[in-house]
Design a protein around this motif. Structure first.
Motif, short mmCIF file in Angstrom:
data_model
loop_
_atom_site.label_atom_id
_atom_site.label_comp_id
_atom_site.label_asym_id
_atom_site.label_seq_id
_atom_site.Cartn_x
_atom_site.Cartn_y
_atom_site.Cartn_z
N ASP A 26 0.91 -1.12 0.00
CA ASP A 26 0.15 0.13 -0.09
C ASP A 26 0.77 1.15 0.07
O ASP A 26 2.21 1.28 0.50
CB ASP A 26 -0.86 -0.02 1.16
N ALA A 27 0.35 2.42 -0.46
CA ALA A 27 1.02 3.54 -0.71
C ALA A 27 2.47 3.49 -1.34
O ALA A 27 3.22 4.27 -1.13
CB ALA A 27 1.39 4.25 0.85
N ASN A 28 2.35 2.50 -2.32
CA ASN A 28 3.67 2.40 -3.04
C ASN A 28 4.92 1.94 -2.53
O ASN A 28 6.00 2.44 -2.69
CB ASN A 28 3.82 3.55 -4.11
#
Length: 117
Positions: A26-28
């Protein structure tokens, strides 16, 4: 003829390397989702350094440094780990052995006593 202080007969410990599998979360953000074996296995000379106990995260942890000497390989990185006799060793540094003119690598590791294979 090139003489080295290391003899091939001293490589009496069979080790293997494992490499991290990096996944995108998540969130790269990157995280390690597993470990893959790196082939082939190697024969190594193992030299244990004196260990010590430290307090890490409010817990007494045993820290053991080990120096592994293997034949030169260009595919070994510091992100990998060494597996020997079911124990994991985190790679701290990799450098050519001073007496070998690039024929041997010294790999400095720390025993991970909290993890198993």
């Amino acid at each position: 003829m090139l003489q080295s202080r290391i003899r091939a007969g001293e490589l009496d410990q069979q080790i293997s390397f494992i490499a991290p599998v990096i996944s995108v979360g998540d969130a790269n953000s990157d995280y390690i989702s597993g470990w893959n074996p790196v082939t082939p296995t190697d024969w190594a000379r193992k030299v244990d350094k004196p260990g010590t106990e430290l307090v890490v995260a409010d817990r007494i942890t045993y820290v053991q440094d080990t120096v592994w000497t293997i034949r030169y390989r260009s595919d070994i990185t510091q992100q990998m780990r060494i597996v020997h006799d079911g124990r994991l060793y985190e790679i701290i540094s990799i450098h050519p052995n001073n007496s070998s003119r690039g024929r041997w690598l010294d790999i400095v590791t720390q025993l991970l006593d909290t993890e198993t294979t």
